[in-house]
Design an enzyme around this catalytic site. Structure first.
Site, PDB file in Angstrom:
ATOM      1  N   GLU A   1      -3.044  32.008  49.206  1.00  0.00           N
ATOM      2  CA  GLU A   1      -3.461  30.867  48.392  1.00  0.00           C
ATOM      3  C   GLU A   1      -2.532  29.666  48.592  1.00  0.00           C
ATOM      4  O   GLU A   1      -1.929  29.177  47.644  1.00  0.00           O
ATOM      5  CB  GLU A   1      -3.450  31.264  46.909  1.00  0.00           C
ATOM      6  CG  GLU A   1      -4.332  32.447  46.571  1.00  0.00           C
ATOM      7  CD  GLU A   1      -4.259  32.833  45.087  1.00  0.00           C
ATOM      8  OE1 GLU A   1      -3.274  32.458  44.413  1.00  0.00           O
ATOM      9  OE2 GLU A   1      -5.186  33.496  44.621  1.00  0.00           O
ATOM     10  N   PRO A   2      -2.358  29.175  49.809  1.00  0.00           N
ATOM     11  CA  PRO A   2      -1.419  28.071  50.004  1.00  0.00           C
ATOM     12  C   PRO A   2      -1.939  26.743  49.456  1.00  0.00           C
ATOM     13  O   PRO A   2      -3.112  26.421  49.602  1.00  0.00           O
ATOM     14  CB  PRO A   2      -1.272  27.999  51.533  1.00  0.00           C
ATOM     15  CG  PRO A   2      -2.552  28.571  52.052  1.00  0.00           C
ATOM     16  CD  PRO A   2      -3.031  29.574  51.047  1.00  0.00           C
ATOM     17  N   GLY A   3      -1.072  26.000  48.829  1.00  0.00           N
ATOM     18  CA  GLY A   3      -1.397  24.652  48.361  1.00  0.00           C
ATOM     19  C   GLY A   3      -0.442  23.668  49.012  1.00  0.00           C
ATOM     20  O   GLY A   3      -0.782  22.946  49.945  1.00  0.00           O
ATOM     21  N   ARG A   4       0.805  23.715  48.550  1.00  0.00           N
ATOM     22  CA  ARG A   4       1.836  22.779  49.012  1.00  0.00           C
ATOM     23  C   ARG A   4       1.955  22.739  50.535  1.00  0.00           C
ATOM     24  O   ARG A   4       1.961  21.679  51.151  1.00  0.00           O
ATOM     25  CB  ARG A   4       3.173  23.213  48.412  1.00  0.00           C
ATOM     26  CG  ARG A   4       4.306  22.231  48.586  1.00  0.00           C
ATOM     27  CD  ARG A   4       5.602  22.802  48.005  1.00  0.00           C
ATOM     28  NE  ARG A   4       5.465  23.280  46.659  1.00  0.00           N
ATOM     29  CZ  ARG A   4       5.565  22.534  45.565  1.00  0.00           C
ATOM     30  NH1 ARG A   4       5.821  21.265  45.668  1.00  0.00           N
ATOM     31  NH2 ARG A   4       5.406  23.060  44.369  1.00  0.00           N
TER      32      ARG A   4
ATOM     33  N   TYR B   1       0.745  18.187  44.401  1.00  0.00           N
ATOM     34  CA  TYR B   1       1.290  18.058  43.042  1.00  0.00           C
ATOM     35  C   TYR B   1       1.827  16.652  42.782  1.00  0.00           C
ATOM     36  O   TYR B   1       2.790  16.482  42.049  1.00  0.00           O
ATOM     37  CB  TYR B   1       2.375  19.123  42.795  1.00  0.00           C
ATOM     38  CG  TYR B   1       1.890  20.511  43.143  1.00  0.00           C
ATOM     39  CD1 TYR B   1       0.912  21.132  42.365  1.00  0.00           C
ATOM     40  CD2 TYR B   1       2.348  21.177  44.271  1.00  0.00           C
ATOM     41  CE1 TYR B   1       0.426  22.391  42.699  1.00  0.00           C
ATOM     42  CE2 TYR B   1       1.863  22.425  44.617  1.00  0.00           C
ATOM     43  CZ  TYR B   1       0.908  23.026  43.822  1.00  0.00           C
ATOM     44  OH  TYR B   1       0.421  24.257  44.166  1.00  0.00           O
TER      45      TYR B   1
ATOM     46  N   TYR C   1      10.837  17.701  37.367  1.00  0.00           N
ATOM     47  CA  TYR C   1      11.773  18.776  37.634  1.00  0.00           C
ATOM     48  C   TYR C   1      12.851  18.439  38.664  1.00  0.00           C
ATOM     49  O   TYR C   1      13.296  19.292  39.410  1.00  0.00           O
ATOM     50  CB  TYR C   1      11.125  20.127  37.957  1.00  0.00           C
ATOM     51  CG  TYR C   1       9.746  20.164  38.560  1.00  0.00           C
ATOM     52  CD1 TYR C   1       8.722  20.825  37.876  1.00  0.00           C
ATOM     53  CD2 TYR C   1       9.460  19.614  39.795  1.00  0.00           C
ATOM     54  CE1 TYR C   1       7.449  20.918  38.415  1.00  0.00           C
ATOM     55  CE2 TYR C   1       8.195  19.697  40.346  1.00  0.00           C
ATOM     56  CZ  TYR C   1       7.200  20.351  39.639  1.00  0.00           C
ATOM     57  OH  TYR C   1       5.946  20.440  40.171  1.00  0.00           O
TER      58      TYR C   1
ATOM     59  N   CYS D   1       8.481   2.485  31.089  1.00  0.00           N
ATOM     60  CA  CYS D   1       9.471   2.280  30.034  1.00  0.00           C
ATOM     61  C   CYS D   1      10.104   3.618  29.629  1.00  0.00           C
ATOM     62  O   CYS D   1       9.866   4.123  28.529  1.00  0.00           O
ATOM     63  CB  CYS D   1       8.765   1.612  28.863  1.00  0.00           C
ATOM     64  SG  CYS D   1       9.904   0.699  27.864  1.00  0.00           S
ATOM     65  N   GLU D   2      10.826   4.222  30.546  1.00  0.00           N
ATOM     66  CA  GLU D   2      11.527   5.501  30.349  1.00  0.00           C
ATOM     67  C   GLU D   2      12.698   5.503  31.323  1.00  0.00           C
ATOM     68  O   GLU D   2      12.506   5.204  32.514  1.00  0.00           O
ATOM     69  CB  GLU D   2      10.642   6.695  30.770  1.00  0.00           C
ATOM     70  CG  GLU D   2       9.435   6.976  29.948  1.00  0.00           C
ATOM     71  CD  GLU D   2       9.722   7.759  28.690  1.00  0.00           C
ATOM     72  OE1 GLU D   2      10.825   8.325  28.539  1.00  0.00           O
ATOM     73  OE2 GLU D   2       8.824   7.784  27.835  1.00  0.00           O
TER      74      GLU D   2
ATOM     75  N   ARG E   1       6.939  14.369  40.130  1.00  0.00           N
ATOM     76  CA  ARG E   1       7.791  15.529  40.452  1.00  0.00           C
ATOM     77  C   ARG E   1       9.296  15.261  40.289  1.00  0.00           C
ATOM     78  O   ARG E   1       9.989  16.084  39.700  1.00  0.00           O
ATOM     79  CB  ARG E   1       7.479  16.043  41.872  1.00  0.00           C
ATOM     80  CG  ARG E   1       6.080  16.643  42.019  1.00  0.00           C
ATOM     81  CD  ARG E   1       5.859  17.257  43.378  1.00  0.00           C
ATOM     82  NE  ARG E   1       6.665  18.440  43.562  1.00  0.00           N
ATOM     83  CZ  ARG E   1       7.758  18.481  44.305  1.00  0.00           C
ATOM     84  NH1 ARG E   1       8.180  17.409  44.969  1.00  0.00           N
ATOM     85  NH2 ARG E   1       8.432  19.598  44.412  1.00  0.00           N
TER      86      ARG E   1
HETATM   87  C1  LIG Z   1      -2.062  31.295  41.354  1.00  0.00           C
HETATM   88  C2  LIG Z   1      -1.581  30.275  42.310  1.00  0.00           C
HETATM   89  N1  LIG Z   1      -1.935  30.374  43.610  1.00  0.00           N
HETATM   90  C3  LIG Z   1      -1.529  29.475  44.508  1.00  0.00           C
HETATM   91  C4  LIG Z   1      -0.718  28.426  44.161  1.00  0.00           C
HETATM   92  C5  LIG Z   1      -0.285  27.459  45.218  1.00  0.00           C
HETATM   93  O1  LIG Z   1       1.081  27.495  45.416  1.00  0.00           O
HETATM   94  P1  LIG Z   1       1.756  26.575  46.536  1.00  0.00           P
HETATM   95  O2  LIG Z   1       1.235  25.213  46.329  1.00  0.00           O
HETATM   96  O3  LIG Z   1       3.204  26.674  46.276  1.00  0.00           O
HETATM   97  O4  LIG Z   1       1.378  27.140  47.857  1.00  0.00           O
HETATM   98  C6  LIG Z   1      -0.318  28.287  42.832  1.00  0.00           C
HETATM   99  C7  LIG Z   1       0.594  27.202  42.453  1.00  0.00           C
HETATM  100  O5  LIG Z   1       1.605  27.361  41.846  1.00  0.00           O
HETATM  101  C8  LIG Z   1      -0.758  29.236  41.868  1.00  0.00           C
HETATM  102  O6  LIG Z   1      -0.419  29.125  40.580  1.00  0.00           O
END
Ligand SMILES: Cc1ncc(COP(=O)(O)O)c(C=O)c1O
Length: 473
Positions: A332-335, A430, A375, A401-402, A371
């Site tokens: 499940e890659p996102g980043r 993100y 964090y 204004c922070e 981001r």
């Molecule tokens: C359940 C799940 N799968 C996949 C991801 C994607 O993670 P990343 O963007 O670090 O690859 C996330 C993000 O935190 C997540 O919560």
């Protein structure tokens, strides 16, 4: 702490330093037109921040001229074509390349690569990834609706989350989406959704392997004390409940350890633990098909040439386990799919000094990209063209204004002038998906370079659209 960021051609020239430091690593990859072409080039690719001017892929400094490029185009030229500022800019070819790297890595395995839509839900990007054959991992009913409109096959999607609502579960059941079970009440709600829709639902158990991903606590999700996933000590209870419900079919197990992970042995450790669960669950009579190891691979936000694991490193670390158990591997890659393919392009509003601090004030802010404020995340910052002004240490801040509104602290940059371009790198994940309207900043426009042409992929939001939500009240 990053020390080289600006572009200067005099004095302590950051551009020259960058070019010299990286010249030996110059990559001659020319942006290819299709995912398939990227696939050929993806083998063993380590990313390069300096490439031949106008001939590189993604965001890079032109080796010959010190300008910042997005694929074949100078970001400086793009800024002058685009009426809005700030705006997000994407390299489709870089995103396609990232996806191709995953596909290549998965060769020889039964697999389901699912893009984590939460990272970036731009509809054009979603459509293009769906067309390239990706599945999707979703965390809300609205993401599910958008994903189906974008062309993702619901059967190749997974609905995740610790607080899924009944309507979201019913929609997912209706559409044939795979659903992760996150808790006792979540299982009850999924069973209720299956009964209400009369549909058989494929479910996965989200298990916390209790492996420390060694990342910021806000993006750590796989520890025993995490808000996500089931209590492992109750696993038998979950199996018994699933067995009782004829409309639920347990098809797999899922874990997601966290995000920005930089060591693949962490994934290996978790996969080994997950395999023990698979064996135990199979021994209970369930025909498990999927091992879902989640997303989480980090990227080189520092731009210091950190050697980070590639998708191939990640997949190879779990390959034998997956094969041995005859499982289909879900990732499940996102980043790591979208972050590196984008930058937030801003305009310098002015430069000021207070006490011993120098500030570059830009039009982007924590409302556009949160981001760093949220964090303390580091995202590399660069000017879009070479400068011959002195390099100084600046905090790069927005107009919100922070005091917590900053994009970067203690950055060495050539001193810019009002109106100059300045980018925050690796902004594809993100960033826009977390943008807000704080201080009534409108969410920015998005543009994409694709095969040498610039196209708009999202309009800037307007105050009129904001006012529309109050109409008739
Ligand atoms: C359940 C799940 N799968 C996949 C991801 C994607 O993670 P990343 O963007 O670090 O690859 C996330 C993000 O935190 C997540 O919560």
């Amino acid at each position: 702490m990053q020390t080289i960021s600006g572009r200067s051609v005099a004095g302590r020239s950051a551009c020259t330093a960058r070019v010299a430091n990286r010249a030996r690593k110059v990559c001659v990859t020319r942006a290819a037109a299709t995912v398939e072409k990227h696939e050929e080039k993806a083998v063993g690719a380590s990313w390069q921040f300096t490439q031949p001017a106008g001939k590189g892929l993604g965001f890079y400094t032109g080796a010959e001229d010190g300008y910042l490029y997005c694929d074949q185009m100078r970001v400086e030229d793009i800024r002058h074509k685009v009426p809005e500022s700030p705006f997000y800019l994407y390299s489709w070819n870089r995103i396609a390349h990232n996806y191709a790297e995953y596909k290549k890595a998965l060769a020889g395995l039964d697999s389901l690569p699912c893009y984590a839509v939460k990272a970036n839900n731009n509809f054009v990007i979603m459509k293009q990834l769906a067309a390239a054959g990706a599945g999707a991992v979703l965390v809300s009913g609205n993401e599910l609706k958008l994903a189906t409109k974008a062309g993702f096959d619901p059967k190749r999607t997974i609905l995740n989350g610790n607080g899924k609502l009944p309507w979201e579960l019913e929609l997912a059941a209706e559409m044939g989406v795979n659903i992760n079970i996150d808790s006792e009440f979540d299982l009850e709600n999924i069973a209720a959704a299956a009964r209400k829709t009369g549909k058989k639902v494929s479910v996965l158990l989200r298990i916390n392997p209790d492996v420390d991903p060694q990342v910021h606590s806000y993006v750590s999700t796989g520890l025993a004390s995490s808000k996500f996933g089931i209590r492992n000590s109750h696993i038998k209870w979950f199996l018994d409940e699933i067995r009782k419900e004829p409309l639920l079919e347990l098809v797999g197990v899922h874990s997601h350890l966290g995000s920005t992970i930089t060591k693949v042995n962490i994934f290996r450790d978790a996969a080994v633990i997950m395999c023990d669960f698979v064996k135990m669950i199979r021994a209970e009579g369930f025909q498990l098909k999927y091992l879902n190891i989640g997303g989480g691979l980090g990227i080189d936000y520092s731009h210091q040439g950190q050697v980070l694991p590639t998708p191939t490193d990640l997949i190879d670390t779990v390959r034998d386990i997956v094969k041995e158990l005859g499982l289909t591997l879900v990732i499940e890659p996102g980043r790591s799919m979208v972050a590196t393919g984008s930058a937030l392009v801003n305009t310098v509003t002015g430069v000021k000094t207070n006490g011993s601090k120098n500030f570059i004030v830009i039009d982007g802010s924590m409302a556009t990209l949160i981001r760093p404020s949220l964090y303390g995340a580091y995202q590399h910052i660069e000017l879009t063209k070479p400068h011959s002004t002195p390099v100084q240490t600046f905090d790069v801040v927005g107009p919100i204004c922070e005091s917590g509104d900053y994009l970067g602290k203690d950055r060495e940059l050539a001193t810019p002038s009002k109106g100059d371009g300045i980018v925050v790198h690796d902004a594809g994940a993100y960033c826009m998906s977390m943008a807000s309207n704080y201080n009534l900043k409108m969410k920015p426009a998005e543009y994409m370079v694709e095969n040498g042409s610039l196209r708009k992929i999202r309009h800037e939001e307007t105050l009129e659209q904001h006012l529309a939500v109050f109409e008739g009240l």
